[in-house]
Design an enzyme around this catalytic site. Structure first.
Site, PDB file in Angstrom:
ATOM      1  N   PHE A 194       0.864  -1.187   0.000  1.00 22.79           N
ATOM      2  CA  PHE A 194       0.000   0.000   0.000  1.00 22.79           C
ATOM      3  C   PHE A 194       0.895   1.229   0.000  1.00 22.79           C
ATOM      4  CE2 PHE A 194      -3.011  -3.122   1.283  1.00 22.79           C
ATOM      5  CZ  PHE A 194      -4.268  -2.602   1.024  1.00 22.79           C
ATOM      6  N   LYS A 195       0.447   2.266  -0.665  1.00 27.54           N
ATOM      7  CA  LYS A 195       1.210   3.523  -0.651  1.00 27.54           C
ATOM      8  C   LYS A 195       1.124   4.131   0.750  1.00 27.54           C
ATOM      9  CE  LYS A 195       2.046   3.802  -5.171  1.00 27.54           C
ATOM     10  NZ  LYS A 195       3.117   2.865  -5.447  1.00 27.54           N
ATOM     11  N   VAL A 196       2.152   4.872   1.138  1.00 27.14           N
ATOM     12  CA  VAL A 196       2.172   5.502   2.463  1.00 27.14           C
ATOM     13  C   VAL A 196       0.921   6.364   2.658  1.00 27.14           C
ATOM     14  CG1 VAL A 196       3.478   7.054   3.989  1.00 27.14           C
ATOM     15  CG2 VAL A 196       4.683   5.481   2.449  1.00 27.14           C
ATOM     16  N   SER A 251      12.736  -7.853   1.524  1.00 28.29           N
ATOM     17  CA  SER A 251      13.065  -6.425   1.564  1.00 28.29           C
ATOM     18  C   SER A 251      13.919  -6.121   2.788  1.00 28.29           C
ATOM     19  CB  SER A 251      11.773  -5.612   1.644  1.00 28.29           C
ATOM     20  OG  SER A 251      12.066  -4.274   1.956  1.00 28.29           O
ATOM     21  N   ALA A 296       2.373  -3.415   7.944  1.00 26.39           N
ATOM     22  CA  ALA A 296       1.878  -4.673   7.378  1.00 26.39           C
ATOM     23  C   ALA A 296       2.892  -5.215   6.362  1.00 26.39           C
ATOM     24  CB  ALA A 296       0.533  -4.437   6.697  1.00 26.39           C
ATOM     25  N   TYR A 297       3.432  -4.324   5.545  1.00 24.34           N
ATOM     26  CA  TYR A 297       4.414  -4.731   4.538  1.00 24.34           C
ATOM     27  C   TYR A 297       5.646  -5.334   5.229  1.00 24.34           C
ATOM     28  CZ  TYR A 297       7.696  -4.342   0.606  1.00 24.34           C
ATOM     29  OH  TYR A 297       8.618  -4.603  -0.374  1.00 24.34           O
ATOM     30  N   GLY A 298       6.107  -4.651   6.270  1.00 23.89           N
ATOM     31  CA  GLY A 298       7.289  -5.123   7.004  1.00 23.89           C
ATOM     32  C   GLY A 298       7.065  -6.514   7.577  1.00 23.89           C
ATOM     33  N   ARG A 317      13.398   2.244  -8.319  1.00 25.69           N
ATOM     34  CA  ARG A 317      12.368   3.056  -9.000  1.00 25.69           C
ATOM     35  C   ARG A 317      11.385   2.166  -9.763  1.00 25.69           C
ATOM     36  NH1 ARG A 317      17.014   5.817 -10.080  1.00 25.69           N
ATOM     37  NH2 ARG A 317      17.268   4.932 -12.163  1.00 25.69           N
ATOM     38  N   THR A 318      10.245   1.927  -9.114  1.00 24.54           N
ATOM     39  CA  THR A 318       9.190   1.130  -9.761  1.00 24.54           C
ATOM     40  C   THR A 318       7.861   1.751  -9.368  1.00 24.54           C
ATOM     41  OG1 THR A 318       8.947  -0.300  -7.832  1.00 24.54           O
ATOM     42  CG2 THR A 318      10.524  -1.027  -9.501  1.00 24.54           C
TER      43      THR A 318
HETATM   44  P1  NDP Z   1       5.902  -3.377  -8.847  1.00 20.50           P
HETATM   45  O1  NDP Z   1       4.660  -2.919  -8.172  1.00 20.50           O
HETATM   46  O2  NDP Z   1       6.516  -2.547  -9.877  1.00 20.50           O
HETATM   47  O3  NDP Z   1       5.677  -4.841  -9.456  1.00 20.50           O
HETATM   48  C1  NDP Z   1       5.068  -5.841  -8.698  1.00 20.50           C
HETATM   49  C2  NDP Z   1       4.825  -7.018  -9.585  1.00 20.50           C
HETATM   50  O4  NDP Z   1       4.184  -8.041  -8.805  1.00 20.50           O
HETATM   51  C3  NDP Z   1       3.870  -6.692 -10.743  1.00 20.50           C
HETATM   52  O5  NDP Z   1       4.258  -7.414 -11.871  1.00 20.50           O
HETATM   53  C4  NDP Z   1       2.541  -7.191 -10.229  1.00 20.50           C
HETATM   54  O6  NDP Z   1       1.608  -7.515 -11.241  1.00 20.50           O
HETATM   55  C5  NDP Z   1       3.017  -8.446  -9.529  1.00 20.50           C
HETATM   56  N1  NDP Z   1       1.992  -9.010  -8.659  1.00 20.50           N
HETATM   57  C6  NDP Z   1       1.314  -8.463  -7.636  1.00 20.50           C
HETATM   58  N2  NDP Z   1       0.413  -9.320  -7.157  1.00 20.50           N
HETATM   59  C7  NDP Z   1       0.514 -10.458  -7.899  1.00 20.50           C
HETATM   60  C8  NDP Z   1      -0.150 -11.708  -7.901  1.00 20.50           C
HETATM   61  N3  NDP Z   1      -1.138 -11.964  -7.059  1.00 20.50           N
HETATM   62  N4  NDP Z   1       0.238 -12.642  -8.787  1.00 20.50           N
HETATM   63  C9  NDP Z   1       1.232 -12.411  -9.660  1.00 20.50           C
HETATM   64  N5  NDP Z   1       1.877 -11.224  -9.735  1.00 20.50           N
HETATM   65  C10 NDP Z   1       1.518 -10.263  -8.862  1.00 20.50           C
HETATM   66  O7  NDP Z   1       6.916  -3.654  -7.644  1.00 20.50           O
HETATM   67  P2  NDP Z   1       8.495  -3.863  -7.630  1.00 20.50           P
HETATM   68  O8  NDP Z   1       8.985  -4.295  -8.939  1.00 20.50           O
HETATM   69  O9  NDP Z   1       9.075  -2.696  -6.968  1.00 20.50           O
HETATM   70  O10 NDP Z   1       8.596  -5.059  -6.572  1.00 20.50           O
HETATM   71  C11 NDP Z   1       8.996  -6.371  -6.891  1.00 20.50           C
HETATM   72  C12 NDP Z   1       9.340  -7.074  -5.595  1.00 20.50           C
HETATM   73  O11 NDP Z   1      10.422  -6.399  -4.960  1.00 20.50           O
HETATM   74  C13 NDP Z   1       8.205  -7.090  -4.575  1.00 20.50           C
HETATM   75  O12 NDP Z   1       8.180  -8.323  -3.906  1.00 20.50           O
HETATM   76  C14 NDP Z   1       8.593  -5.977  -3.611  1.00 20.50           C
HETATM   77  O13 NDP Z   1       8.023  -6.148  -2.348  1.00 20.50           O
HETATM   78  C15 NDP Z   1      10.092  -6.095  -3.604  1.00 20.50           C
HETATM   79  N6  NDP Z   1      10.841  -4.913  -3.173  1.00 20.50           N
HETATM   80  C16 NDP Z   1      10.775  -3.763  -3.909  1.00 20.50           C
HETATM   81  C17 NDP Z   1      11.507  -2.668  -3.507  1.00 20.50           C
HETATM   82  C18 NDP Z   1      11.538  -1.392  -4.290  1.00 20.50           C
HETATM   83  O14 NDP Z   1      12.208  -0.445  -3.855  1.00 20.50           O
HETATM   84  N7  NDP Z   1      10.859  -1.285  -5.429  1.00 20.50           N
HETATM   85  C19 NDP Z   1      12.329  -2.696  -2.282  1.00 20.50           C
HETATM   86  C20 NDP Z   1      12.328  -3.959  -1.621  1.00 20.50           C
HETATM   87  C21 NDP Z   1      11.614  -5.023  -2.066  1.00 20.50           C
HETATM   88  P3  NDP Z   1       0.493  -6.456 -11.749  1.00 20.50           P
HETATM   89  O15 NDP Z   1       1.179  -5.535 -12.706  1.00 20.50           O
HETATM   90  O16 NDP Z   1      -0.520  -7.339 -12.371  1.00 20.50           O
HETATM   91  O17 NDP Z   1      -0.010  -5.730 -10.530  1.00 20.50           O
END
Ligand code: NDP
Length: 315
Positions: A133-135, A178, A231-233, A270-271
């Site tokens: 969830f966003k902050v 994370s 919750a994320y943590g 950056r995502t």
């Molecule tokens: P994004 O939100 O850019 O991408 C998340 C991806 O997970 C999307 O492809 C999304 O699909 C997919 N997803 C979510 N729910 C499901 C599901 N039920 N089944 C299949 N795919 C799903 O996030 P990030 O790329 O930043 O994150 C990737 C991972 O890295 C995550 O686990 C995140 O917690 C972790 N992470 C990220 C950090 C960061 O700074 N960005 C830091 C630390 C950890 P859809 O497009 O359909 O929603």
């Protein structure tokens, strides 16, 4: 007469040629089919969840370059997944697609069956899919706890339940957790910290603890219960601890298979999840997960660790 005999001879030899070619096909095509199946069965295969964007897509991209075998980008939405696959193909990469929604048990079992049938199992699994969830999100904490834990912990656990038995000898399993998991662990009560760090915590106990967090959050009692306000943590504490539990279990149950299971942090990237101010590009975020996914044959470490910047971190 002469022409009729010639025509007959020609027809007979054409027929026998046809018959023999049909015979050839009948005889050889099962062999060819079996040979193709054997080739596919012996091909290595890597699977990434949540591969349609962000870090997951960058992991797929890097694996297409570094992993010797078939690479599968999976996504819950077929349209988004195929679009991402097409954009990587346009870069000249060879990439495959399979639908996989980790929140849908049927989708998990169908994908698991596919890889079992086609490849006889899996060599690399990267559990990258996750949500946050966003902050600024105003959804009540109780809801955030339930929804976040559902995907990040419970669905990742479902993936491992169905895919871990398919991991072949020498396989690599990477669970994207994370750095927030370490920070959140340090914010838990001493009692909880002790359990998450213990060598004897079981998957059932961990799952009970994750369930208890959600139940307490619904009653707004999680803080009294020794849990942090994230919750994320907490979901990522679950992912890191689960990775350690599975690593210990594999070492015990399949000691000769040299499978390595680790949790990792990609860094702040950056995502869509982390926003545009994060310092790392998705490609940089993919470095540690890909490092763990491609640990060389014969490596015995890291295993059951939490890894960031390619370095084992204190848990
Ligand atoms: P994004 O939100 O850019 O991408 C998340 C991806 O997970 C999307 O492809 C999304 O699909 C997919 N997803 C979510 N729910 C499901 C599901 N039920 N089944 C299949 N795919 C799903 O996030 P990030 O790329 O930043 O994150 C990737 C991972 O890295 C995550 O686990 C995140 O917690 C972790 N992470 C990220 C950090 C960061 O700074 N960005 C830091 C630390 C950890 P859809 O497009 O359909 O929603």
């Amino acid at each position: 007469m002469f022409f009729r005999v010639c025509a007959l001879r020609l027809r007979t030899s054409a027929t026998s040629l046809l018959c023999s070619s049909v015979g050839f096909q009948q005889f050889f095509s099962p062999l060819l089919h079996n040979a193709t199946t054997i080739t596919t069965m012996s091909s290595k295969v890597a699977v990434v969840t949540g591969g349609n964007k962000g870090i997951g897509k960058a992991i797929v991209q890097a694996l297409c370059k570094e992993f010797r075998g078939d690479v599968y980008l999976t996504a819950r939405d077929e349209g988004r997944g195929k679009e991402a696959t097409a954009s990587l193909s346009a870069e000249g990469l060879k990439v495959n697609f399979h639908q996989l929604d980790i929140n849908d048990i049927n989708s998990i079992t169908q994908a698991a069956d596919f890889f079992k049938q086609k490849y006889g199992g899996l060599d690399v699994l990267v559990n990258n899919a996750g949500i946050a969830f966003k902050v600024a999100d105003t959804a009540p904490f109780s809801q955030q706890a339930e929804v976040t834990l559902k995907t990040n912990y419970f669905a990742t656990r479902d993936m491992l339940t169905h895919f871990l038995p398919l991991i072949k000898a020498g396989g690599r399993v990477v669970n994207v957790s994370s750095f927030v998991s370490v920070r959140s662990l340090n914010m838990c009560s001493q009692e909880l910290q002790k359990r998450f760090r213990s060598d004897d915590i079981s998957e059932d106990e961990l799952t009970e603890l994750m369930t208890r967090f959600v139940e307490l959050a619904k009653k707004d009692q999680h803080k009294q219960g020794g849990w942090p306000e994230t919750a994320y943590g907490v979901s990522k504490i679950g992912v890191t601890t689960l990775s350690m539990i599975h690593a210990r279990r594999l070492s015990k149950e399949r000691p000769n298979d040299q499978i390595l299971v680790n949790a990792c942090c990609p860094g702040w990237v950056r995502t869509d999840m982390a926003g545009p101010k994060a310092p790392k590009s998705p490609e940089e975020g993919a470095v540690t997960p890909v490092f763990l996914a491609t640990l060389p044959a014969g490596a015995s470490q890291p295993h059951g660790k939490f890894v960031s910047d390619k370095t084992v971190q204190t848990w």
